[in-house]
Scaffold this motif. Sequence first.
Motif, PDB file in Angstrom:
ATOM      1  N   HIS A 192       7.217  -0.668  34.451  1.00  0.00           N
ATOM      2  CA  HIS A 192       6.880  -1.740  33.502  1.00  0.00           C
ATOM      3  C   HIS A 192       7.745  -1.686  32.242  1.00  0.00           C
ATOM      4  O   HIS A 192       7.448  -2.379  31.264  1.00  0.00           O
ATOM      5  CB  HIS A 192       5.398  -1.653  33.121  1.00  0.00           C
ATOM      6  CG  HIS A 192       4.476  -2.039  34.231  1.00  0.00           C
ATOM      7  ND1 HIS A 192       4.079  -1.148  35.206  1.00  0.00           N
ATOM      8  CD2 HIS A 192       3.881  -3.224  34.530  1.00  0.00           C
ATOM      9  CE1 HIS A 192       3.261  -1.768  36.050  1.00  0.00           C
ATOM     10  NE2 HIS A 192       3.123  -3.019  35.671  1.00  0.00           N
ATOM     11  N   ALA A 246       1.142  -1.658  32.708  1.00  0.00           N
ATOM     12  CA  ALA A 246       0.533  -2.985  32.671  1.00  0.00           C
ATOM     13  C   ALA A 246      -0.356  -3.141  31.448  1.00  0.00           C
ATOM     14  O   ALA A 246      -0.449  -4.221  30.856  1.00  0.00           O
ATOM     15  CB  ALA A 246      -0.264  -3.230  33.946  1.00  0.00           C
ATOM     16  N   LEU A 278       1.819  -4.058  28.443  1.00  0.00           N
ATOM     17  CA  LEU A 278       2.242  -5.460  28.484  1.00  0.00           C
ATOM     18  C   LEU A 278       1.106  -6.383  28.060  1.00  0.00           C
ATOM     19  O   LEU A 278       1.322  -7.358  27.334  1.00  0.00           O
ATOM     20  CB  LEU A 278       2.730  -5.828  29.879  1.00  0.00           C
ATOM     21  CG  LEU A 278       3.952  -5.075  30.402  1.00  0.00           C
ATOM     22  CD1 LEU A 278       4.430  -5.683  31.712  1.00  0.00           C
ATOM     23  CD2 LEU A 278       5.085  -5.053  29.385  1.00  0.00           C
ATOM     24  N   ARG A 279      -0.108  -6.074  28.490  1.00  0.00           N
ATOM     25  CA  ARG A 279      -1.247  -6.885  28.066  1.00  0.00           C
ATOM     26  C   ARG A 279      -1.489  -6.733  26.571  1.00  0.00           C
ATOM     27  O   ARG A 279      -1.813  -7.712  25.883  1.00  0.00           O
ATOM     28  CB  ARG A 279      -2.503  -6.483  28.847  1.00  0.00           C
ATOM     29  CG  ARG A 279      -3.741  -7.305  28.504  1.00  0.00           C
ATOM     30  CD  ARG A 279      -3.484  -8.776  28.698  1.00  0.00           C
ATOM     31  NE  ARG A 279      -4.642  -9.591  28.313  1.00  0.00           N
ATOM     32  CZ  ARG A 279      -4.556 -10.866  27.970  1.00  0.00           C
ATOM     33  NH1 ARG A 279      -3.375 -11.484  27.941  1.00  0.00           N
ATOM     34  NH2 ARG A 279      -5.642 -11.542  27.641  1.00  0.00           N
ATOM     35  N   GLU A 339       0.854  -8.967  24.716  1.00  0.00           N
ATOM     36  CA  GLU A 339       0.393 -10.352  24.798  1.00  0.00           C
ATOM     37  C   GLU A 339      -0.768 -10.615  23.845  1.00  0.00           C
ATOM     38  O   GLU A 339      -0.829 -11.664  23.192  1.00  0.00           O
ATOM     39  CB  GLU A 339      -0.013 -10.668  26.231  1.00  0.00           C
ATOM     40  CG  GLU A 339       1.154 -10.701  27.209  1.00  0.00           C
ATOM     41  CD  GLU A 339       0.718 -10.748  28.665  1.00  0.00           C
ATOM     42  OE1 GLU A 339       1.584 -10.973  29.529  1.00  0.00           O
ATOM     43  OE2 GLU A 339      -0.489 -10.550  28.941  1.00  0.00           O
ATOM     44  N   GLY A 380       5.922 -13.573  28.307  1.00  0.00           N
ATOM     45  CA  GLY A 380       5.938 -13.439  29.751  1.00  0.00           C
ATOM     46  C   GLY A 380       7.241 -12.895  30.295  1.00  0.00           C
ATOM     47  O   GLY A 380       7.286 -12.402  31.434  1.00  0.00           O
ATOM     48  N   ARG A 422       7.416  -9.435  31.821  1.00  0.00           N
ATOM     49  CA  ARG A 422       6.958  -9.219  33.195  1.00  0.00           C
ATOM     50  C   ARG A 422       8.030  -9.583  34.219  1.00  0.00           C
ATOM     51  O   ARG A 422       7.835  -9.363  35.410  1.00  0.00           O
ATOM     52  CB  ARG A 422       5.677 -10.024  33.442  1.00  0.00           C
ATOM     53  CG  ARG A 422       4.508  -9.579  32.555  1.00  0.00           C
ATOM     54  CD  ARG A 422       3.232 -10.308  32.898  1.00  0.00           C
ATOM     55  NE  ARG A 422       2.132  -9.896  32.027  1.00  0.00           N
ATOM     56  CZ  ARG A 422       1.331  -8.851  32.256  1.00  0.00           C
ATOM     57  NH1 ARG A 422       1.519  -8.118  33.342  1.00  0.00           N
ATOM     58  NH2 ARG A 422       0.359  -8.549  31.414  1.00  0.00           N
ATOM     59  N   ARG A 423       9.159 -10.134  33.752  1.00  0.00           N
ATOM     60  CA  ARG A 423      10.263 -10.482  34.660  1.00  0.00           C
ATOM     61  C   ARG A 423      11.370  -9.440  34.496  1.00  0.00           C
ATOM     62  O   ARG A 423      12.438  -9.692  33.941  1.00  0.00           O
ATOM     63  CB  ARG A 423      10.758 -11.896  34.365  1.00  0.00           C
ATOM     64  CG  ARG A 423       9.667 -12.956  34.530  1.00  0.00           C
ATOM     65  CD  ARG A 423      10.238 -14.358  34.507  1.00  0.00           C
ATOM     66  NE  ARG A 423      10.780 -14.730  33.200  1.00  0.00           N
ATOM     67  CZ  ARG A 423      10.073 -15.281  32.228  1.00  0.00           C
ATOM     68  NH1 ARG A 423       8.774 -15.506  32.375  1.00  0.00           N
ATOM     69  NH2 ARG A 423      10.651 -15.611  31.082  1.00  0.00           N
TER      70      ARG A 423
END
Length: 398
Positions: free
Chosen positions: A98, A315, A318-319, A322, A372, A375-376
């Motif tokens: 990640h 993960a 990353l959340r 956001e 976002g 996440r790519r």
Amino acid sequence: MEPATVALTQVTALVGDDLAPADGTVVIEGGRVAAVGAVPVPAGAREVPLPGCTVLPGLVDTHVHLGAPDGRGPLALLRALADHLRFQPGRRRAFLAHGVTTVCSLGDENAWVHDLRRRTADGVLAGPRVRIAGPLFTAPGGHPVATVGAAPGDDWVRVPGSPDQAREQVAALAGGEDPVDVVKVVQDRGDPARRTLEPIAPPVLAAITEEAHRHGVPVVAHWGTLPDLAELLEAGADHLQHLEPRGPLAGWPADLLEAMVERGVTLAPTLAVTEALLDAGTARTLRRRVLEFHEAGGTVLAGSDTGMPAVRPGAGLLREIELLAACGLGPAEALAAATTGPARTLGAGAPLAPGAPADLLVVRGDPRTDPGALRRIALVLRDGRPTTRRRPRRGETP
């Protein structure tokens, strides 16, 4: 063996403390960034064209627990024991997958986490760089002694009975040839409506912070209520973890907010760990408090509290990013909270600049405007070596 010279071309690099965009090339030599921007590809370098991609510093998760089990019950405990003995291979891989190249582990068995830090630093184990607190400091009736049954003699807690004992215990961790990176304290009165907890006595708390600072080690604090916050500021704590309804739900007291900002005390609200526990209205209010702290001039850091239920390695961060963006910080400031903010205030991670370790994340798109994009993931580098590379999915820009 050192990696060969590599040139990531046709990219936008987010450079320096302000994550300023620089179009062109990132050159990596000997595991470090050699040049960034409109620079030529060195002769003999392996060129990796990445059109449409952004190169940024690897992400930093400022709050994880590497030794905590992922669940409850006999099978979960058996899996936790096996993973513990192998130094959490699944978590190490997940962080890197990640884009998390540095983690701060805040409360683990002391000998075990020192060994893990050495093995990841030496490259014996693949994984993110590990910064450690070792055991956490608490009171006899405090968390986690009174909550999850930690015994005062366990290697992942310290329960000093006096200021002198506190100084001795801190000196043992923060001094010597293999010191911890931070000292963690738990100053938490619990919830009066459910269960009260014992905070650390102020003279003991002051002794902990004074001794840590004498060794040049910052103090990270778990807190819950406004009285806890006031005592931590009085004692000189440097970094705050968590933001809960028991704290400033009704608003920040002006004197405490001013003191936090003036002293450069950072806040990692760990919104990802409380997201599933709070009603929508309470969650919105806490996000407003994060924004108020930020707008007052405070530094917000991103920490997921991975190791707690429902927060997965990588993960979870990353959340968290956001959620920070959703507080009103916006994508660019939320990104800084997981990159240059920890580098500047905790010495965790490093901005993308010549001479810095090549711990890098390459994503498709621009994470300064689109969270976002994180996440790519196209590529993750740790010390200049690829740990993760993904082909674009159907419909993504190659």
